[in-house]
Design a protein around this motif. Sequence first.
Motif, short mmCIF file in Angstrom:
data_model
loop_
_atom_site.label_atom_id
_atom_site.label_comp_id
_atom_site.label_asym_id
_atom_site.label_seq_id
_atom_site.Cartn_x
_atom_site.Cartn_y
_atom_site.Cartn_z
N GLN A 61 0.85 -1.18 0.00
CA GLN A 61 0.00 0.00 0.00
C GLN A 61 0.89 1.23 0.00
N LEU A 62 0.76 2.04 -1.05
CA LEU A 62 1.56 3.26 -1.17
C LEU A 62 0.86 4.47 -0.59
N SER A 63 -0.46 4.44 -0.56
CA SER A 63 -1.24 5.53 0.01
C SER A 63 -2.63 4.99 0.31
N SER A 64 -3.49 5.84 0.83
CA SER A 64 -4.85 5.38 1.13
C SER A 64 -5.63 5.09 -0.15
N GLY A 65 -5.10 5.53 -1.29
CA GLY A 65 -5.80 5.32 -2.56
C GLY A 65 -5.04 4.48 -3.56
N GLU A 66 -4.00 3.73 -3.11
CA GLU A 66 -3.24 2.96 -4.09
C GLU A 66 -2.56 1.74 -3.49
N LEU A 67 -2.71 0.60 -4.18
CA LEU A 67 -2.00 -0.65 -3.89
C LEU A 67 -1.19 -1.01 -5.13
#
Length: 182
Positions: A133-139
């Motif tokens: 998980q790179l951010s709350s909006g991206e895997l």
Amino acid sequence: MLTKYPVLTTTCSAELAAPCKTAYAELIRKAGDNHARDLQSQSQFYSPFITINAPAETPELQHLAANISQLTNSQLIAGISPRGTRELVPVNQIIRIHTDAKHVVMETKATTYTLPQRIYQLKQLLPSDLFLQLSSGELVNRQHIRHFSLTPSGLYQVLLSTGATTFVSRRCMQQIRKEFLK
């Protein structure tokens, strides 16, 4: 002299175990009441597994065990293709999953799909050893990360195998440093 080697073990998917369980159920049905009770009390099923025995656990063997696990446990995610049809995509073909204009988008080498689930739901569903998980909006699929670079602002920029770049949020940086940038 018998030498005990370290063991790497990986389990196989339920689909591989299903034929054995079906055959056993058929055997129980044909055996009749008295024999069926004896068979049920004496028998126990284990999921199929693969064991690798070697003198030492090397990175190559760990990589081999991970590849075997991915091949035998291929999980599928249902996505909506650009043509509007629902298609099943193997998890190991996914490059990344991200939000785009309030939609969750799954990218593969071939095309992009829209997903009905949210990122947090997919994070729980997908294997954590395969996705980061790179951010709350991206895997992102770990296998498709080429490299990380530090920007002048202190953020990590991630270059993917497709040539696309993305950034790691400050909230996820510590976890990524600990897990991925050892």
